[in-house]
Design a protein around this motif. Structure first.
Motif, PDB file in Angstrom:
ATOM      1  N   VAL A  81       0.819  -1.215   0.000  1.00  0.00           N
ATOM      2  CA  VAL A  81       0.000   0.000   0.000  1.00  0.00           C
ATOM      3  C   VAL A  81       0.857   1.270   0.000  1.00  0.00           C
ATOM      4  O   VAL A  81       0.445   2.303  -0.531  1.00  0.00           O
ATOM      5  CB  VAL A  81      -0.955   0.012   1.220  1.00  0.00           C
ATOM      6  CG1 VAL A  81      -1.882   1.214   1.179  1.00  0.00           C
ATOM      7  CG2 VAL A  81      -1.765  -1.277   1.275  1.00  0.00           C
ATOM      8  N   THR A  82       2.031   1.208   0.589  1.00  0.00           N
ATOM      9  CA  THR A  82       2.874   2.395   0.691  1.00  0.00           C
ATOM     10  C   THR A  82       3.555   2.704  -0.641  1.00  0.00           C
ATOM     11  O   THR A  82       3.551   1.888  -1.562  1.00  0.00           O
ATOM     12  CB  THR A  82       3.942   2.204   1.785  1.00  0.00           C
ATOM     13  OG1 THR A  82       4.670   0.992   1.527  1.00  0.00           O
ATOM     14  CG2 THR A  82       3.305   2.121   3.162  1.00  0.00           C
ATOM     15  N   THR A  83       4.171   3.890  -0.723  1.00  0.00           N
ATOM     16  CA  THR A  83       4.753   4.358  -1.975  1.00  0.00           C
ATOM     17  C   THR A  83       6.266   4.498  -1.874  1.00  0.00           C
ATOM     18  O   THR A  83       6.846   4.458  -0.786  1.00  0.00           O
ATOM     19  CB  THR A  83       4.167   5.729  -2.357  1.00  0.00           C
ATOM     20  OG1 THR A  83       4.650   6.713  -1.408  1.00  0.00           O
ATOM     21  CG2 THR A  83       2.654   5.709  -2.346  1.00  0.00           C
ATOM     22  N   MET A  84       6.885   4.712  -3.038  1.00  0.00           N
ATOM     23  CA  MET A  84       8.319   4.950  -3.075  1.00  0.00           C
ATOM     24  C   MET A  84       8.702   6.171  -2.247  1.00  0.00           C
ATOM     25  O   MET A  84       9.689   6.139  -1.503  1.00  0.00           O
ATOM     26  CB  MET A  84       8.786   5.131  -4.520  1.00  0.00           C
ATOM     27  CG  MET A  84      10.290   5.305  -4.670  1.00  0.00           C
ATOM     28  SD  MET A  84      10.800   5.780  -6.351  1.00  0.00           S
ATOM     29  CE  MET A  84      10.095   4.474  -7.341  1.00  0.00           C
ATOM     30  N   GLU A 100      10.367  -3.817  -1.215  1.00  0.00           N
ATOM     31  CA  GLU A 100       9.148  -4.504  -1.652  1.00  0.00           C
ATOM     32  C   GLU A 100       9.360  -5.127  -3.045  1.00  0.00           C
ATOM     33  O   GLU A 100      10.345  -5.801  -3.260  1.00  0.00           O
ATOM     34  CB  GLU A 100       7.968  -3.522  -1.659  1.00  0.00           C
ATOM     35  CG  GLU A 100       7.735  -2.829  -0.326  1.00  0.00           C
ATOM     36  CD  GLU A 100       7.007  -3.692   0.686  1.00  0.00           C
ATOM     37  OE1 GLU A 100       6.639  -4.846   0.360  1.00  0.00           O
ATOM     38  OE2 GLU A 100       6.801  -3.228   1.814  1.00  0.00           O
ATOM     39  N   THR A 101       8.457  -4.872  -3.986  1.00  0.00           N
ATOM     40  CA  THR A 101       8.601  -5.398  -5.347  1.00  0.00           C
ATOM     41  C   THR A 101       9.199  -4.360  -6.296  1.00  0.00           C
ATOM     42  O   THR A 101       9.226  -4.565  -7.507  1.00  0.00           O
ATOM     43  CB  THR A 101       7.236  -5.868  -5.903  1.00  0.00           C
ATOM     44  OG1 THR A 101       6.331  -4.752  -5.916  1.00  0.00           O
ATOM     45  CG2 THR A 101       6.649  -6.984  -5.040  1.00  0.00           C
ATOM     46  N   GLY A 102       9.668  -3.242  -5.740  1.00  0.00           N
ATOM     47  CA  GLY A 102      10.311  -2.208  -6.558  1.00  0.00           C
ATOM     48  C   GLY A 102       9.466  -1.000  -6.848  1.00  0.00           C
ATOM     49  O   GLY A 102       9.899  -0.072  -7.529  1.00  0.00           O
ATOM     50  N   TYR A 103       8.218  -1.009  -6.364  1.00  0.00           N
ATOM     51  CA  TYR A 103       7.307   0.140  -6.536  1.00  0.00           C
ATOM     52  C   TYR A 103       7.022   0.458  -8.001  1.00  0.00           C
ATOM     53  O   TYR A 103       6.949   1.621  -8.387  1.00  0.00           O
ATOM     54  CB  TYR A 103       7.851   1.362  -5.795  1.00  0.00           C
ATOM     55  CG  TYR A 103       7.897   1.161  -4.300  1.00  0.00           C
ATOM     56  CD1 TYR A 103       6.758   1.346  -3.534  1.00  0.00           C
ATOM     57  CD2 TYR A 103       9.067   0.752  -3.678  1.00  0.00           C
ATOM     58  CE1 TYR A 103       6.782   1.122  -2.157  1.00  0.00           C
ATOM     59  CE2 TYR A 103       9.098   0.533  -2.302  1.00  0.00           C
ATOM     60  CZ  TYR A 103       7.953   0.717  -1.558  1.00  0.00           C
ATOM     61  OH  TYR A 103       7.979   0.500  -0.192  1.00  0.00           O
ATOM     62  N   GLY A 104       6.888  -0.572  -8.828  1.00  0.00           N
ATOM     63  CA  GLY A 104       6.526  -0.355 -10.220  1.00  0.00           C
ATOM     64  C   GLY A 104       7.395  -1.166 -11.153  1.00  0.00           C
ATOM     65  O   GLY A 104       7.997  -2.173 -10.773  1.00  0.00           O
ATOM     66  N   GLY A 105       7.468  -0.709 -12.409  1.00  0.00           N
ATOM     67  CA  GLY A 105       8.255  -1.405 -13.418  1.00  0.00           C
ATOM     68  C   GLY A 105       9.735  -1.108 -13.322  1.00  0.00           C
ATOM     69  O   GLY A 105      10.222  -0.530 -12.342  1.00  0.00           O
ATOM     70  N   THR A 106      10.460  -1.477 -14.352  1.00  0.00           N
ATOM     71  CA  THR A 106      11.914  -1.358 -14.302  1.00  0.00           C
ATOM     72  C   THR A 106      12.386   0.094 -14.184  1.00  0.00           C
ATOM     73  O   THR A 106      13.397   0.366 -13.537  1.00  0.00           O
ATOM     74  CB  THR A 106      12.548  -2.015 -15.543  1.00  0.00           C
ATOM     75  OG1 THR A 106      11.987  -1.438 -16.730  1.00  0.00           O
ATOM     76  CG2 THR A 106      12.297  -3.515 -15.543  1.00  0.00           C
ATOM     77  N   GLN A 128       3.012  -7.601  -7.956  1.00  0.00           N
ATOM     78  CA  GLN A 128       2.865  -6.242  -7.431  1.00  0.00           C
ATOM     79  C   GLN A 128       1.825  -6.172  -6.314  1.00  0.00           C
ATOM     80  O   GLN A 128       2.017  -5.464  -5.326  1.00  0.00           O
ATOM     81  CB  GLN A 128       2.466  -5.281  -8.564  1.00  0.00           C
ATOM     82  CG  GLN A 128       3.563  -5.049  -9.596  1.00  0.00           C
ATOM     83  CD  GLN A 128       4.672  -4.140  -9.072  1.00  0.00           C
ATOM     84  OE1 GLN A 128       4.575  -3.535  -8.024  1.00  0.00           O
ATOM     85  NE2 GLN A 128       5.752  -4.065  -9.831  1.00  0.00           N
ATOM     86  N   GLN A 129       0.719  -6.895  -6.465  1.00  0.00           N
ATOM     87  CA  GLN A 129      -0.302  -6.934  -5.412  1.00  0.00           C
ATOM     88  C   GLN A 129       0.146  -7.967  -4.380  1.00  0.00           C
ATOM     89  O   GLN A 129      -0.408  -9.032  -4.242  1.00  0.00           O
ATOM     90  CB  GLN A 129      -1.659  -7.313  -6.002  1.00  0.00           C
ATOM     91  CG  GLN A 129      -2.846  -6.997  -5.093  1.00  0.00           C
ATOM     92  CD  GLN A 129      -3.063  -5.509  -4.887  1.00  0.00           C
ATOM     93  OE1 GLN A 129      -2.989  -4.743  -5.825  1.00  0.00           O
ATOM     94  NE2 GLN A 129      -3.305  -5.101  -3.657  1.00  0.00           N
ATOM     95  N   VAL A 155      16.507   2.838  -6.805  1.00  0.00           N
ATOM     96  CA  VAL A 155      17.893   2.537  -6.427  1.00  0.00           C
ATOM     97  C   VAL A 155      18.732   3.812  -6.357  1.00  0.00           C
ATOM     98  O   VAL A 155      19.492   4.029  -5.399  1.00  0.00           O
ATOM     99  CB  VAL A 155      18.510   1.524  -7.408  1.00  0.00           C
ATOM    100  CG1 VAL A 155      20.012   1.382  -7.182  1.00  0.00           C
ATOM    101  CG2 VAL A 155      17.824   0.171  -7.273  1.00  0.00           C
ATOM    102  N   LYS A 156      18.597   4.663  -7.353  1.00  0.00           N
ATOM    103  CA  LYS A 156      19.356   5.918  -7.341  1.00  0.00           C
ATOM    104  C   LYS A 156      18.962   6.788  -6.152  1.00  0.00           C
ATOM    105  O   LYS A 156      19.820   7.418  -5.512  1.00  0.00           O
ATOM    106  CB  LYS A 156      19.132   6.668  -8.648  1.00  0.00           C
ATOM    107  CG  LYS A 156      19.770   5.974  -9.852  1.00  0.00           C
ATOM    108  CD  LYS A 156      19.421   6.664 -11.170  1.00  0.00           C
ATOM    109  CE  LYS A 156      20.049   5.929 -12.344  1.00  0.00           C
ATOM    110  NZ  LYS A 156      19.674   6.520 -13.647  1.00  0.00           N
TER     111      LYS A 156
END
Length: 303
Positions: A67-70, A93-99, A124-125, A106-107
């Motif tokens: 539920v939380t965001t980057m 988590e799962t990276g908060y989205g796509g590549t 993602q879910q 990471v940056k």
């Protein structure tokens, strides 16, 4: 813990390099959760060498369901790294989205002083790693996530741990196959989630056959028993995260206090579970701040 003497001054090292050194010095390395900057300061003062930062229940009042965001995460990392010098591992988590999101994450983590991260192969879910109904993405999709993270490193020492949740939905053989592929792709360590016995950890360690290859999650009230560091060392585990141990204890103490105020009309019956004012001031360095303020005020008075 098995401690060895470090040889490189930490002041000359990046956060990622300091995390790598901590793994070399202490095995298994306990990585303790810090729900706020003050907890990070206490952990550092009593002798811990690495911290874990995540967002969710204790920082935002939200369940571990993606539920939380980057931005929630990066804000939490900055608060801790500003207050404490220990290397911080971050739950990505799962990276908060796509590549592209993973690259940005990471940056941002490196810029904000993080030393390490772990990223997982759940969909993602996602769900808490110790709940039923978990689903994982394909091995290829997780490899894409890892490649995005590895390619985005602006500090080659930044430590990237690949977490696999495949044990529950796919079985041990598949989870180990994924772990080997993730390491081959460049992951620095494997987070083997929800192992139920030491033999499973040993199976990961033996299959990976590399130093510092496996991290264990010591989550209380979970599918994983509360193994000691000595027991984990016997299985070849190199690090263990204690993400919510202190948070659970603080929440339990707070609940007792809230109930006592309603029941007793005061806190006198729960004073014994509280940190004293003197202890608080000691960890904060309160008197040094106050002395500096007094000196400034005294200078203004003389003027």
């Amino acid at each position: 813990m098995n401690d060895r003497t470090p040889s490189i001054p930490q002041s000359a090292m990046s956060a990622g390099a300091r995390f790598r050194q901590a793994l070399e010095v202490t095995s298994p390395l306990p990585i303790v959760g810090a729900m706020n900057p003050y907890c990070a300061m206490m952990a550092e003062r009593v002798g811990h060498k690495a911290l874990k930062v995540s967002v969710g229940a204790y920082s935002h009042g939200l369940p571990d369901l993606g539920v939380t965001t980057m931005n929630d995460l990066l804000n939490e990392v900055r608060r801790v790294t500003d207050a404490c010098a220990l290397p911080v591992m971050v739950d990505a988590e799962t990276g908060y989205g796509g590549t592209l999101n993973i690259s940005r994450l990471v940056k941002g983590l490196i810029k904000d002083g993080a030393a390490a991260m772990h990223i997982e192969d759940q969909v993602q879910q996602k769900r808490c790693g110790h709940r039923p109904g978990k689903a994982v993405v394909s091995k290829d999709e997780m490899l894409d996530r890892l490649k995005a993270a590895l390619d985005a490193r602006t500090d080659s020492s930044f430590f990237i741990c690949a977490r696999t949740d495949a044990l529950a939905p796919e079985g041990l053989s598949s989870a180990i196959d994924r772990a080997c592929a993730y390491m081959e792709a460049g992951a620095d360590m494997i987070f083997a989630e929800a192992c139920s016995d030491l033999a499973q950890y040993r199976a990961f360690v033996d299959a990976l056959d590399r130093p510092h290859s496996v991290l264990a999650n010591m989550a209380e009230f979970s599918k994983t028993p509360t193994f000691t560091l000595d027991e984990l060392r016997s299985a070849g585990v190199s690090a263990a995260v204690f993400s919510t141990a202190a948070s659970r204890a603080m929440a339990a103490a707070a609940l007792k206090v809230y109930r006592a105020i309603l029941r007793d009309g005061s806190t006198k019956n729960v004073i014994d579970i509280m940190q004293t004012r003197d202890e608080l001031y000691e960890f904060l360095g309160y008197h040094a701040y106050e002395e500096k303020m007094n000196n400034v005020l005294a200078g203004k008075t003389r003027e």
